[in-house]
Structure formats: C-alpha cells, structure tokens
Design a protein around this motif. Sequence first.
Motif, PDB file in Angstrom:
ATOM      1  N   ARG A  17      42.279  27.673  55.009  1.00 34.31           N
ATOM      2  CA  ARG A  17      42.971  27.865  53.743  1.00 34.31           C
ATOM      3  C   ARG A  17      42.084  28.197  52.430  1.00 34.31           C
ATOM      4  O   ARG A  17      42.418  29.243  51.793  1.00 34.31           O
ATOM      5  N   VAL A  18      40.717  27.710  52.441  1.00 40.20           N
ATOM      6  CA  VAL A  18      39.871  28.265  51.401  1.00 40.20           C
ATOM      7  C   VAL A  18      39.320  29.533  51.315  1.00 40.20           C
ATOM      8  O   VAL A  18      39.678  30.225  50.318  1.00 40.20           O
ATOM      9  N   TRP A  19      39.134  30.028  52.373  1.00 36.98           N
ATOM     10  CA  TRP A  19      38.745  31.488  52.623  1.00 36.98           C
ATOM     11  C   TRP A  19      39.724  32.430  52.422  1.00 36.98           C
ATOM     12  O   TRP A  19      39.756  33.332  51.707  1.00 36.98           O
ATOM     13  N   ALA A  22      40.511  32.441  48.544  1.00 40.24           N
ATOM     14  CA  ALA A  22      39.468  33.152  47.831  1.00 40.24           C
ATOM     15  C   ALA A  22      39.734  34.640  48.001  1.00 40.24           C
ATOM     16  O   ALA A  22      39.257  35.276  47.007  1.00 40.24           O
ATOM     17  N   SER A  23      39.890  35.027  49.155  1.00 42.93           N
ATOM     18  CA  SER A  23      39.755  36.477  49.506  1.00 42.93           C
ATOM     19  C   SER A  23      40.935  37.158  48.900  1.00 42.93           C
ATOM     20  O   SER A  23      40.917  38.280  48.301  1.00 42.93           O
ATOM     21  N   ILE A  24      42.167  36.593  48.896  1.00 42.46           N
ATOM     22  CA  ILE A  24      43.450  37.216  48.085  1.00 42.46           C
ATOM     23  C   ILE A  24      42.955  36.884  46.476  1.00 42.46           C
ATOM     24  O   ILE A  24      43.323  38.055  45.871  1.00 42.46           O
ATOM     25  N   GLY A  25      42.428  35.923  46.201  1.00 37.68           N
ATOM     26  CA  GLY A  25      42.031  35.976  44.869  1.00 37.68           C
ATOM     27  C   GLY A  25      41.261  37.020  44.079  1.00 37.68           C
ATOM     28  O   GLY A  25      41.308  37.725  43.075  1.00 37.68           O
ATOM     29  N   ALA A  26      40.276  37.386  45.122  1.00 37.36           N
ATOM     30  CA  ALA A  26      39.102  38.484  44.894  1.00 37.36           C
ATOM     31  C   ALA A  26      39.885  39.740  44.564  1.00 37.36           C
ATOM     32  O   ALA A  26      39.585  40.383  43.954  1.00 37.36           O
ATOM     33  N   SER A  27      40.771  39.880  45.720  1.00 42.57           N
ATOM     34  CA  SER A  27      41.611  41.069  45.585  1.00 42.57           C
ATOM     35  C   SER A  27      42.726  41.306  44.327  1.00 42.57           C
ATOM     36  O   SER A  27      42.568  42.351  43.607  1.00 42.57           O
ATOM     37  N   HIS A  73      43.916  41.957  57.583  1.00 46.77           N
ATOM     38  CA  HIS A  73      42.661  41.287  57.682  1.00 46.77           C
ATOM     39  C   HIS A  73      42.923  39.690  57.238  1.00 46.77           C
ATOM     40  O   HIS A  73      42.560  38.721  58.264  1.00 46.77           O
ATOM     41  N   MET A  74      43.985  39.442  56.633  1.00 42.94           N
ATOM     42  CA  MET A  74      44.617  38.189  56.205  1.00 42.94           C
ATOM     43  C   MET A  74      44.930  37.410  57.723  1.00 42.94           C
ATOM     44  O   MET A  74      44.933  36.314  57.651  1.00 42.94           O
ATOM     45  N   PHE A  75      45.937  38.386  58.287  1.00 45.84           N
ATOM     46  CA  PHE A  75      46.378  37.945  59.346  1.00 45.84           C
ATOM     47  C   PHE A  75      45.443  37.489  60.427  1.00 45.84           C
ATOM     48  O   PHE A  75      45.693  36.588  61.327  1.00 45.84           O
ATOM     49  N   PHE A  76      44.324  38.249  60.554  1.00 53.30           N
ATOM     50  CA  PHE A  76      43.145  38.022  61.703  1.00 53.30           C
ATOM     51  C   PHE A  76      42.549  36.534  61.217  1.00 53.30           C
ATOM     52  O   PHE A  76      42.401  35.758  62.129  1.00 53.30           O
ATOM     53  N   ILE A  77      42.344  36.479  59.872  1.00 52.75           N
ATOM     54  CA  ILE A  77      41.579  35.223  59.612  1.00 52.75           C
ATOM     55  C   ILE A  77      42.623  34.143  59.914  1.00 52.75           C
ATOM     56  O   ILE A  77      42.070  32.890  60.421  1.00 52.75           O
ATOM     57  N   MET A  78      43.892  34.146  59.557  1.00 58.13           N
ATOM     58  CA  MET A  78      44.992  33.104  59.623  1.00 58.13           C
ATOM     59  C   MET A  78      45.066  32.727  61.078  1.00 58.13           C
ATOM     60  O   MET A  78      45.193  31.711  61.344  1.00 58.13           O
ATOM     61  N   ARG A  79      45.020  33.883  61.796  1.00 66.30           N
ATOM     62  CA  ARG A  79      45.153  33.714  63.403  1.00 66.30           C
ATOM     63  C   ARG A  79      43.908  32.753  63.941  1.00 66.30           C
ATOM     64  O   ARG A  79      43.917  31.916  64.486  1.00 66.30           O
ATOM     65  N   TYR A  80      42.804  33.389  63.953  1.00 67.79           N
ATOM     66  CA  TYR A  80      41.684  33.477  64.814  1.00 67.79           C
ATOM     67  C   TYR A  80      40.930  32.102  64.094  1.00 67.79           C
ATOM     68  O   TYR A  80      40.181  31.402  64.757  1.00 67.79           O
ATOM     69  N   SER A 120      32.643  40.924  54.799  1.00 62.84           N
ATOM     70  CA  SER A 120      33.851  40.164  55.047  1.00 62.84           C
ATOM     71  C   SER A 120      34.510  40.328  56.391  1.00 62.84           C
ATOM     72  O   SER A 120      34.639  39.615  57.053  1.00 62.84           O
ATOM     73  N   SER A 121      34.819  41.705  56.806  1.00 71.86           N
ATOM     74  CA  SER A 121      35.205  42.134  57.966  1.00 71.86           C
ATOM     75  C   SER A 121      34.340  41.751  59.102  1.00 71.86           C
ATOM     76  O   SER A 121      34.978  41.141  60.200  1.00 71.86           O
ATOM     77  N   SER A 122      32.912  41.925  58.966  1.00 70.57           N
ATOM     78  CA  SER A 122      32.196  41.566  60.040  1.00 70.57           C
ATOM     79  C   SER A 122      32.335  40.065  60.438  1.00 70.57           C
ATOM     80  O   SER A 122      32.372  39.426  61.499  1.00 70.57           O
ATOM     81  N   LEU A 123      32.404  39.275  59.372  1.00 69.14           N
ATOM     82  CA  LEU A 123      32.514  37.783  59.396  1.00 69.14           C
ATOM     83  C   LEU A 123      33.605  37.435  60.197  1.00 69.14           C
ATOM     84  O   LEU A 123      33.569  36.536  61.149  1.00 69.14           O
TER      85      LEU A 123
END
Length: 219
Positions: A17-19, A22-27, A73-80, A120-123
């Motif tokens: 949730r924090v990641w 923070a990612s959406i906030g940066a964008s 990318h948010m979908f991938f983070i949210m899922r995996y 970010s994408s690599s992580l």
Amino acid sequence: MAQPVEQWITDIPPVTRVWVAASIGASVLVECQVVAPLQLYFSWKAAVGNMQIWRFITTFLYFGPLSLDLAFHMFFIMRYSRLLEENSFSNRRADYVWLLFLCSVFLLIISPLLTMPFLSSSLAFALVYIWSRRNPAIKLSLFGVVTITAPYLPLCLVAFSWLLQGGFQAALGDIVGILAGHTYVFLQDYWPREMWSTTGKGEIQTPAFVKRLFGQAER
C-alpha cells in the motif's frame, strides 16, 4: 454490494500500500509540475556527490507520467507484491521489507553499467520473478490465448517487451529485475535445498533491528 473504497484500500497489505501510494503520488507531483523527473532519477554522482540522497528512494517510486503504462505497473505491484506479502511473507513484514531493500541495493550497485535512470520497473519485475519461482504449479492465461505455468511468466513478459516495444533496450529493465530476483531466490531458496546448507535456512537473514522496527517476532 460493492466494496467501499476505504475497505479496499485498507485490505491492501501495508508495504504494498505504501509503495503504490508513493508511486502514484510521485507521478501526480510530476504531472502538476511540482517536481520534474530530472529531480527524481538516480545517479551516483547526483545522489552521493551532490548529496541528493532522496534519489536512492525516488528512483524506485517513479514509473512515469499518469498514463496507461503507469496503471499497468500499478496493477503488477498490486498483484504480485500483494501476493508475496500476503502469502510467502505472511506475518513477516520485516522480512519482506528486507527483501525489497536487498533487491534495491543490487539494482543500485549495477546501475552504473546500465542506461536506466529509474529502477522502479526493475524492482517490480524482481517481485514478479520471485513470486513465479515460489509458485511453480500455478497456471496463468496470457491474454486469454495461451496458458502457461508461473515460472514462464517472466520470460514471456520479457519476450513481449523485446518484440513489441523496441528490442533489447526496451526489455533491459525486466532482464535486470530477473537478475535481482534470481539472486535472492538462489540464496534464500535454492542454496539450502540444493547446496546442502548446514543450517537448512536461506543465506539471507533479516537483521534483528529491522525485525524489532516492524514488530516481527524472532524465529
């Protein structure tokens, strides 16, 4: 009845949730021209030489402007990331944070060899790889056309990036993510199983102070 947005958000495990937030906030900050991408990317000269230490973090938060690619990318983070945090690292928040930290350090160390200002994408892709290796029996459908088992997912995604987005350079971030993820999986999962580890445990141990910080009991 539709699930309230607040409930949906609180159901997301805390690290993920924090990641995501923070990612959406940066964008959003970039979109509103509060900050520029040039202030967020990572280079050792800028981060260390110019003492702009926030770049050690922001390079893992900025996925690009508000767009369909960001949503992907948010979908991938949210899922995996969520799957890892809720399953492999259930009740082990400190261990999960330590995993993210070690993968981030790996990417920062090799970043001078790459032309990738944002990691970010690599992580995120490293998490996809780790999840796929820890769930080898799960079957997935790619675009409703092909069914594969989880370990083939990273390779298929690399192939799609290579073929559809412009060759090796487009797939480089994913490939580097695989390297980071495989390094972790090898030391933590393969080594004790295949290399006759005397302890029977992975070589990566979360420091005690990190566990205390996140309230995780010692095991």
